[in-house]
Design an enzyme around this catalytic site. Structure first.
Site, short mmCIF file in Angstrom:
data_model
loop_
_atom_site.label_atom_id
_atom_site.label_comp_id
_atom_site.label_asym_id
_atom_site.label_seq_id
_atom_site.Cartn_x
_atom_site.Cartn_y
_atom_site.Cartn_z
N LYS A 202 29.72 47.78 44.79
CA LYS A 202 30.37 46.47 44.99
C LYS A 202 31.79 46.68 45.51
CE LYS A 202 33.04 43.71 42.99
NZ LYS A 202 33.86 43.14 44.07
N GLU A 277 39.16 55.17 37.11
CA GLU A 277 40.39 55.60 37.81
C GLU A 277 41.26 54.36 37.92
OE1 GLU A 277 41.20 58.56 38.59
OE2 GLU A 277 39.28 59.62 38.50
N CYS A 311 47.43 53.91 44.07
CA CYS A 311 47.47 54.05 42.60
C CYS A 311 48.51 55.08 42.18
CB CYS A 311 46.09 54.40 42.08
SG CYS A 311 45.38 55.78 42.94
N GLU A 408 52.87 48.05 36.75
CA GLU A 408 52.48 48.44 38.11
C GLU A 408 52.61 47.23 39.04
OE1 GLU A 408 48.26 49.18 38.96
OE2 GLU A 408 48.92 50.93 40.08
P1 NAP Z 1 41.06 45.06 40.40
O1 NAP Z 1 41.43 43.64 40.42
O2 NAP Z 1 40.95 45.77 39.10
O3 NAP Z 1 39.70 45.16 41.21
C1 NAP Z 1 39.00 46.34 41.41
C2 NAP Z 1 37.53 46.01 41.57
O4 NAP Z 1 37.03 45.46 40.36
C3 NAP Z 1 37.27 44.96 42.65
O5 NAP Z 1 36.06 45.27 43.30
C4 NAP Z 1 37.15 43.71 41.82
O6 NAP Z 1 36.43 42.70 42.46
C5 NAP Z 1 36.42 44.22 40.61
N1 NAP Z 1 36.54 43.36 39.44
C6 NAP Z 1 37.50 42.45 39.14
N2 NAP Z 1 37.23 41.84 37.95
C7 NAP Z 1 36.09 42.37 37.49
C8 NAP Z 1 35.30 42.19 36.32
N3 NAP Z 1 35.64 41.32 35.37
N4 NAP Z 1 34.17 42.92 36.17
C9 NAP Z 1 33.80 43.81 37.11
N5 NAP Z 1 34.50 44.04 38.24
C10 NAP Z 1 35.64 43.34 38.43
O7 NAP Z 1 42.05 45.94 41.25
P2 NAP Z 1 42.57 45.59 42.67
O8 NAP Z 1 43.63 44.57 42.50
O9 NAP Z 1 41.46 45.33 43.58
O10 NAP Z 1 43.18 47.03 43.07
C11 NAP Z 1 44.40 47.47 42.68
C12 NAP Z 1 44.34 48.32 41.40
O11 NAP Z 1 43.51 49.45 41.55
C13 NAP Z 1 45.69 48.87 41.05
O12 NAP Z 1 45.96 48.67 39.68
C14 NAP Z 1 45.58 50.35 41.35
O13 NAP Z 1 46.44 51.18 40.66
C15 NAP Z 1 44.17 50.62 41.06
N6 NAP Z 1 43.73 51.80 41.82
C16 NAP Z 1 43.52 52.97 41.14
C17 NAP Z 1 43.13 54.11 41.82
C18 NAP Z 1 42.89 55.41 41.09
O14 NAP Z 1 42.22 56.27 41.65
N7 NAP Z 1 43.37 55.61 39.90
C19 NAP Z 1 42.91 54.05 43.18
C20 NAP Z 1 43.13 52.84 43.86
C21 NAP Z 1 43.53 51.72 43.15
P3 NAP Z 1 37.15 41.59 43.38
O15 NAP Z 1 38.32 42.25 44.04
O16 NAP Z 1 36.08 41.28 44.30
O17 NAP Z 1 37.53 40.50 42.49
#
Ligand code: NAP
Ligand code: MG
Length: 504
Positions: A202, A277, A311, A408
């Site tokens: 997804k 992650e 991240c 963050e």
């Molecule tokens: P996010 O809101 O946590 O979303 C990540 C994924 O999870 C998206 O596909 C999102 O779908 C999905 N999601 C959201 N709510 C969910 C739920 N209740 N159940 C299941 N899936 C759900 O993060 P983001 O805003 O897209 O990305 C930024 C974050 O990712 C930052 O905090 C960053 O640090 C972290 N990140 C970490 C790494 C690492 O390797 N540690 C790498 C890259 C990014 P939708 O977007 O479709 O709602």
């Protein structure tokens, strides 16, 4: 919709393949079929540089996830996948890497359109690193091993033979963010394929396009239908349905810490294996002896690479008081000179943030910092005009309790503070709930080695930041996650160990 579509797409210099892909109706891949969502609903895909509609994708939900999990199980159980020799799987993965490389420019343009990032960076980092990662991982396909073990059962004289087998874990649910859409998909899907698993992926709602093009290339590379399924949709619908599905054997997630915790809870209800992650607030520590010209360039890249939507972004700068002013002025100078523009303009140094929501979130943080007494010596808010642009920002006069310092932001915002000695640097660096990465800028090996063990971070860079390698474990301490991607350990995340004990 075709009129609305034509704006952004007509303006940029796009490859015909990209134009074709954008103008085709988007379907998701379930088994062998390209399908609309069961609900018939769609999600708009916007160009973040112009705010114009590019296309729409299916808004998948519970029924689509159900269908995809069934297709993934059927593929997992099918001899067409299960019985393939490792050499054949390896060849398929290498073929897929070749296909991605052959389509590098096309995929980079797609990523620039969908995410806003620079097309040049997308080609080098998103696509280039993805191809290197796949080629590295492909090699493990033929090197998955168990062991033979001498055992001592409580029956004297019985002859035994005991060994372990590494078996594919089953069907993987992969949920990824929007900051490196293709690369994140490939980081999840490749080790799963190496281990012999099948996947339901997804992508993030904001950036679904490269995952759909990737799925086409997966079929072209010869993977049987159902080995990869892609369900586009929202996190709270498709994502949540995937994380809690009892038919999923492992959830692999990259995203925010708050969503990661929810996914962890959902997975635990079924005792589904899970790796997370998550976010970070990574410090960059500059010692007084650092080579400042080199450090300043590296520090600016540490925070502003990919618009700070990384991240591991070096979002907190701690410099020794003696050199603090020179360092922050240098980084602020680099920030002020950065040219903002659409990712598809080759002269652009920083594109827009991914969405209006993300721009507003980042600007909200900047405002809260300014209100709390911080001072912007570069940037300080959104850029005027169309598109989700935020000026690269450097904040000084910050305090440790400010939200801009401990949370963050995931945008081009650096907070900077001086320190007087090593103990203070360590205390500041470790002062958040995150522990993903850190960098040390110094030429004094003794200081560097004394500092490394004291930093609570899954990765420590020295005189560098944001460099990830397929051969080096990657993941977080503390609330930055559970598990390590990259290297052989990444394959083990997609296997179960079976112990076999025979009386012979
Ligand atoms: P996010 O809101 O946590 O979303 C990540 C994924 O999870 C998206 O596909 C999102 O779908 C999905 N999601 C959201 N709510 C969910 C739920 N209740 N159940 C299941 N899936 C759900 O993060 P983001 O805003 O897209 O990305 C930024 C974050 O990712 C930052 O905090 C960053 O640090 C972290 N990140 C970490 C790494 C690492 O390797 N540690 C790498 C890259 C990014 P939708 O977007 O479709 O709602
Ligand atoms: Mg999101």
């Amino acid at each position: 919709m075709s009129n609305q579509q034509s704006g952004a797409v007509a303006r940029y210099q796009l490859l015909p393949a990209v134009r074709d892909f954008i103008s085709k109706p988007k379907r998701m891949l379930i088994g062998a079929d390209w399908v609309a969502a069961a609900s018939g609903e769609t999600i708009d895909v916007l160009d973040p540089a112009s705010e114009e509609l590019l296309t729409t994708v299916p808004s998948g939900g519970e029924a689509d996830i159900e269908r995809a999990v069934r297709a993934a199980h059927a593929a997992f159980d099918s001899p067409a996948w299960r019985d393939l020799y490792p050499t054949v799987r390896e060849k398929m993965i290498l073929k897929l890497a070749d296909l991605i490389e052959a389509h590098a420019e096309e995929l980079a343009q797609l990523e620039a359109l969908d995410n806003g990032k620079s097309v040049m960076m997308a080609q080098i980092i998103d696509v280039g690193a993805a191809v290197s990662f796949m080629r590295y991982m492909a090699g493990w396909t033929t090197k998955i091993e168990g062991s033979t073990i001498e055992v001592s059962p409580p029956m004297p004289g019985v002859k035994t033979f005991a060994f372990t087998r590494k078996e594919p874990i089953g069907v993987v649910g992969a949920i990824i963010p929007w900051n490196f859409p293709l690369l994140m998909a490939i980081w999840k899907v490749t080790p799963a394929l190496v281990a012999g698993c099948t996947v339901v992926l997804k992508p993030a709602e904001q950036t679904p396009l490269s995952a759909l093009r990737f799925a086409e290339l997966v079929l072209e590379a010869g993977f049987p239908p159902g080995v990869l399924n892609v369900v586009t949709g929202y996190g709270h619908t498709a994502g949540a349905a995937l994380a809690r599905h009892p038919g999923i054997n492992k959830v692999a997630f990259t995203g925010s810490t708050s969503v990661g915790k929810r996914i962890g809870h959902a997975a635990m209800d079924n005792l589904t294996r899970v790796s997370l992650e998550l976010g970070g607030k990574s410090p960059m520590i500059v010692m007084a002896d650092a080579t400042l010209d080199m450090a300043i360039q590296g520090l600016a890249g540490g925070i502003f690479f990919n618009h700070g939507q990384v991240c591991t972004a070096g979002s907190r700068l701690y410099a020794h008081r003696k050199i603090f002013d020179k360092v922050v002025e240098g980084v602020a100078g680099a920030a002020t000179q950065m040219k903002l523009g659409p990712g598809l303009d080759p002269t652009t140094q920083m594109g827009p943030l991914v969405s209006a929501e993300q721009r507003d979130r980042v600007c909200g943080y900047i405002e809260s910092g300014l209100k709390a007494g911080a001072r912007a010596i570069a940037g300080g808010g959104a850029a005027s005009g169309k598109g989700y642009f935020v000026k690269p920002t450097v904040l000084v006069d910050t305090r440790e309790d400010m939200a801009v310092v401990c949370e963050e932001i995931f945008g081009p915002v650096l907070v900077a503070a001086p320190f007087d000695d090593l103990d203070e640097a360590v205390r500041l660096a470790n002062g958040t709930r995150y522990g993903l990465a850190a960098s040390i800028w110094s030429n004094d090996l003794s200081t560097v080695h004394r500092l490394i063990p004291r930093l609570q971070a899954g990765t420590v860079w020295v005189n560098a930041h944001n460099v990830v390698d397929a051969a080096l474990p990657f993941g977080g301490f503390k609330e930055s996650g559970i598990g390590r991607e990259m290297a052989y350990g990444n394959i083990e995340m997609y296997t179960e160990t079976k112990s076999v004990l025979m009386f012979i």
